[in-house]
Design an enzyme around this catalytic site. Structure first.
Site, mmCIF file in Angstrom:
data_model
loop_
_atom_site.group_PDB
_atom_site.id
_atom_site.type_symbol
_atom_site.label_atom_id
_atom_site.label_comp_id
_atom_site.label_asym_id
_atom_site.label_seq_id
_atom_site.Cartn_x
_atom_site.Cartn_y
_atom_site.Cartn_z
ATOM 1 N N GLU A 77 0.797 -1.199 0.036
ATOM 2 C CA GLU A 77 -0.013 0.000 0.292
ATOM 3 C C GLU A 77 0.922 1.217 -0.088
ATOM 4 O O GLU A 77 0.857 2.225 0.758
ATOM 5 C CB GLU A 77 -0.948 -0.093 1.251
ATOM 6 C CG GLU A 77 -1.795 -1.223 1.321
ATOM 7 C CD GLU A 77 -2.958 -1.089 2.147
ATOM 8 O OE1 GLU A 77 -2.718 -0.707 3.259
ATOM 9 O OE2 GLU A 77 -4.339 -1.692 2.070
ATOM 10 N N ASP B 108 -8.460 -9.089 3.779
ATOM 11 C CA ASP B 108 -8.278 -7.968 4.662
ATOM 12 C C ASP B 108 -9.311 -7.780 5.996
ATOM 13 O O ASP B 108 -10.313 -6.917 5.809
ATOM 14 C CB ASP B 108 -8.306 -6.603 3.962
ATOM 15 C CG ASP B 108 -7.680 -5.548 4.918
ATOM 16 O OD1 ASP B 108 -7.280 -5.854 5.952
ATOM 17 O OD2 ASP B 108 -7.882 -4.177 4.394
ATOM 18 N N GLU C 58 -12.776 -2.713 11.859
ATOM 19 C CA GLU C 58 -12.665 -2.007 10.694
ATOM 20 C C GLU C 58 -13.998 -2.231 9.478
ATOM 21 O O GLU C 58 -14.695 -1.359 8.766
ATOM 22 C CB GLU C 58 -11.239 -2.028 9.751
ATOM 23 C CG GLU C 58 -11.344 -1.207 8.665
ATOM 24 C CD GLU C 58 -9.687 -1.333 7.989
ATOM 25 O OE1 GLU C 58 -8.860 -2.224 8.438
ATOM 26 O OE2 GLU C 58 -9.873 -0.971 6.678
ATOM 27 N N TRP D 159 -9.539 -2.282 -5.160
ATOM 28 C CA TRP D 159 -10.370 -1.728 -4.207
ATOM 29 C C TRP D 159 -11.722 -1.553 -4.330
ATOM 30 O O TRP D 159 -12.592 -1.018 -3.461
ATOM 31 C CB TRP D 159 -9.676 -0.455 -3.905
ATOM 32 C CG TRP D 159 -8.358 -0.426 -3.152
ATOM 33 C CD1 TRP D 159 -7.862 -1.650 -2.608
ATOM 34 C CD2 TRP D 159 -7.434 0.693 -2.920
ATOM 35 N NE1 TRP D 159 -6.611 -1.085 -2.147
ATOM 36 C CE2 TRP D 159 -6.473 0.298 -2.245
ATOM 37 C CE3 TRP D 159 -7.383 2.107 -3.368
ATOM 38 C CZ2 TRP D 159 -5.304 0.994 -1.914
ATOM 39 C CZ3 TRP D 159 -6.398 2.778 -2.866
ATOM 40 C CH2 TRP D 159 -5.315 2.366 -2.287
HETATM 41 O O1 GCW Z 1 -6.875 -3.039 6.703
HETATM 42 C C1 GCW Z 1 -6.112 -2.264 5.816
HETATM 43 C C2 GCW Z 1 -6.488 -0.893 6.210
HETATM 44 C C3 GCW Z 1 -5.239 -0.139 6.360
HETATM 45 C C4 GCW Z 1 -4.246 -0.575 6.965
HETATM 46 C C5 GCW Z 1 -3.807 -1.984 6.271
HETATM 47 C C6 GCW Z 1 -2.863 -2.877 6.867
HETATM 48 C C7 GCW Z 1 -2.397 0.188 8.434
HETATM 49 O O2 GCW Z 1 -7.551 -0.520 5.555
HETATM 50 O O3 GCW Z 1 -5.747 1.259 7.192
HETATM 51 O O4 GCW Z 1 -3.103 0.176 7.018
HETATM 52 O O5 GCW Z 1 -4.935 -2.770 6.154
HETATM 53 O O6 GCW Z 1 -3.084 -3.670 7.632
HETATM 54 O O7 GCW Z 1 -1.673 -2.357 6.517
#
Ligand code: GCW
Length: 663
Positions: A282, A355, A383, A523
């Site tokens: 990312e 995720d 989240e 995304w």
């Molecule tokens: O879950 C996603 C999140 C990001 C996060 C990333 C990660 C810290 O949306 O906010 O960044 O993963 O785990 O690195």
């Protein structure tokens, strides 16, 4: 009149005490502690950790009994003694509790074992177990039981839903907020022994001397609680703050910079735990920026730490320049590196390959890297599960992952047990720490599972609820099932039958299956559901992206055929027609509608259950939970109705007969 009320109902509470309330006992449990004077003693008093254990026991017992607790053995007293250098107990925090009618002895090999034993004893007593009936030994299953804070130095918490960061970097090192001690207590009480204080999306300046002195103050405060500090380190730090032209891990000057940085940190914090690194993920910098591998990067930092500490390297990688299934990318990058990581490197793998969704199958990397130390990363902060306003108890989700058979001769729990578990913290500056009372249960459950992954979600829910709200059996018999079903309700109203990642962009709150125009394809919610007039779901079989082949053959076989795949994973691995027959006898479309409705109904049922529990809970916290459940009931309908309306716009179908109409 007060005596007629169930315990706890009369006090006003804001949740700050978490599960460490130690509410007054009654009945046999109280009698056992009050027949005679009570004393709590140890020959090792004077050791900082033992002193904390003694103070915790004295304070907790005096809260629970309403009596003062003596600090020296008196003739005829019920004696609680801590023996903290007992040769027959293992190190690493193990303890043994041996209760009798005369008292109880906590045996441990070292002070930390006594502290863990003291918290365990308080936990048992707070649940109403009489002192004389307490007798067992316990030891942590995993060496590393960590929290990862995604807290930024400016006080903002990435994916934090409980206010601002609890870390007051501005006033450290001179001012140590009492919250830092209360935080350490809470963590030690559930066995957490490592804390990464800053976000994995790290700012390099946290490695500067001005921050090292601040971190040293925290390390000093937490050391007696058995907690080591770690830092998220930005891979490009040698360039960002070191004045070097490169951060290439094979460059001698870069290696020397990290070695000097490590030496500087160890001079201030002799037991510094090490670095957590998010690299080439990312947009974060990493070794691939210089044509090097994750192993090159991790090993370079590992060499700098030497045998003093650990590099925890995250496997959460996927790239916009890789057009293969995002599900398959981390495995593809890391598994070929198996065996190449230095002994003091750990690779930290999220529970699933996408995720932190409400439900994901276990990550295929577990079991697939036998020559690499793998650690599980779970997300305590919710989240993708409605933040802090939706009630979702996550132990069943983690239990599902930990129990999963990797097909490589071990469950996920067995793969990670020699290493550990990390949880992305849900703490913040809110009075109740976690943004809601029930989110405290997720912090608690994470710690308990890292201590003992074989604990059942039910056991954890019961002990948490008894300590946090009320030990009345009628309360527990009602609240525990409510907690146990709560995460499944979220799955049903958000992403049933293996759907995933349909949350709105960026913030990840609320439904947006229609979003399909983001620049990065992976995304877009439409990337995950792939719905059109004919069907829905992501084909990861050999007819699709073939990501399924990354699982061991026995596991892949379970999920290879839509006809035999458990419906909870159906649309995760398969694309099927809207008419696909489900085991229930319904069509896929009718089953989807049914699941959304079940999710909404489950939230309504939670609200009704909670309303009935008012007599057992103080008014302040009862109302707070009630209000969140009202939000959740509205938003479960929002999820269901928006999702169904969108699916209908795609498939042109009517709702099956008998479907409740939208709110
Ligand atoms: O879950 C996603 C999140 C990001 C996060 C990333 C990660 C810290 O949306 O906010 O960044 O993963 O785990 O690195």
């Amino acid at each position: 009149f007060l005596a007629m009320l169930p315990s706890n109902a009369a006090q006003a509470e804001d949740g700050y005490d978490l599960w460490l309330r130690h509410a007054p006992l009654e009945g046999e449990a109280l009698d056992a502690l009050t027949v005679r004077p009570l004393a709590v003693v140890s020959d090792q008093a004077g050791n900082a950790t033992v002193d904390i254990a003694l103070a915790e026991l004295r304070a907790g017992l005096s809260n629970m009994t309403g009596r003062a607790v003596a600090t020296a053995a008196e003739p005829g007293a019920t004696l609680i003694a801590l023996d903290c250098d007992h040769p027959q107990i293992a190190d690493g925090g193990a303890f043994s509790l041996n209760g009798s009618s005369n008292g109880l002895t906590v045996y441990a090999f070292e002070p930390l074992g006594c502290l863990y034993g003291a918290y365990a004893l308080l936990r048992d007593l707070a649940q109403g177990t009489p002192l004389g009936e307490i007798g067992y030994s316990d030891a942590p299953a995993m060496p590393l039981r960590m929290l990862n804070h995604w807290d930024n130095p400016d006080g903002h918490v990435e994916r934090g839903y409980a206010g601002r960061s609890i870390f007051d970097w501005w006033h450290l090192p001179e001012r140590l907020d009492q919250r830092m001690i209360d935080y350490a207590r809470a963590n030690a009480s559930i066995g957490i022994n490592g804390v990464v204080v800053n976000n994995v999306n790290a700012r390099a300046f946290m490695l500067e001397p001005r921050y090292i002195v601040k971190l040293a103050r925290l390390a000093d405060a937490w050391r007696p609680y058995g907690i080591r500090v770690y830092l998220s380190a930005r891979f490009s730090a040698p360039r960002d703050i070191g004045g070097l032209p490169t951060a290439d891990p094979l460059d001698p000057a870069v290696r020397a910079w990290w070695k000097a940085k490590a030496d500087e940190i160890y001079a201030a914090i002799p037991d510094f735990g090490g670095f957590l690194v998010k690299a080439n993920s990312e947009g974060q910098p990493g070794p691939q920026d210089y044509g090097r591998t994750h192993a090159d990067g991790a090993n370079m930092m590992a060499e700098a730490l030497g045998d003093r500490g650990t590099v925890i390297w995250r496997a959460f990688v996927y790239s916009e320049f890789d057009d293969t299934d995002r599900h398959a990318q981390a495995y593809a990058e890391f598994v070929p590196l198996d065996g190449q990581f230095a002994p003091n490197v750990i690779v930290q793998v999220k529970n699933g390959a996408i995720d932190f969704q409400p439900r994901e199958p276990f990550h295929p990397m577990f079991g697939a890297m036998p020559n690499t130390r793998l650690m599980l990363e779970a997300q305590i902060t919710k989240e993708y599960l409605g933040f802090a306003s939706h009630l979702a108890f996550l132990a069943p989700m983690w239990e599902e992952v930990l129990e999963a058979d990797t097909g490589h001769g071990a469950t996920v729990a067995e793969v990670v047990a020699p290493v550990g578990m990390a949880g992305v913290a849900n703490t913040g500056s809110d009075r109740n720490w976690s943004g809601s009372d029930f989110d405290q249960a997720n912090w608690y459950a994470f710690g308990r599972l890292a201590w003992d992954p074989s604990l059942s979600s039910e056991t954890i829910a019961r002990e948490w609820a008894a300590q946090t709200f009320s030990r009345a059996p009628a309360f527990l018999d009602s609240v525990v099932p409510m907690m146990l079903g709560s995460r499944e309700a979220v799955v049903d109203y958000m992403t049933p039958l293996g759907l995933a990642h349909l949350m709105d962009t960026g913030h990840h709150y609320g439904p947006a299956p229609w979003v399909c125009d983001l620049e990065r394809p992976e995304w877009n919610p439409c990337y995950y559901h792939r719905a059109d007039a004919h069907g829905i779901g992501f084909d990861r079989t050999e007819r699709g992206t073939h990501a399924l082949a990354q699982y061991a053959p026995s596991v892949a076989a379970q999920w290879a055929d839509p006809a035999t795949t458990d419906p909870i994973w159906l649309l995760w691995f398969h694309r099927v027609s809207w008419d696909h027959p489900m085991p229930s006898g319904r069509s896929l479309w009718a089953e989807l509608v049914h699941r959304y409705d079940s999710g909404v109904a489950a939230v309504d049922a939670m609200a009704a259950t909670w309303a009935d529990l008012a007599p057992y809970v103080d008014a302040q916290r009862h109302r707070a939970v009630t209000e969140n459940l009202a939000i959740q009931a509205n938003e479960a309908r929002w999820w269901r109705d928006a999702s169904l309306a969108y699916w209908q716009s795609v498939n042109g179908r009517e709702l099956p007969a008998g479907t409740p109409s939208p709110a």
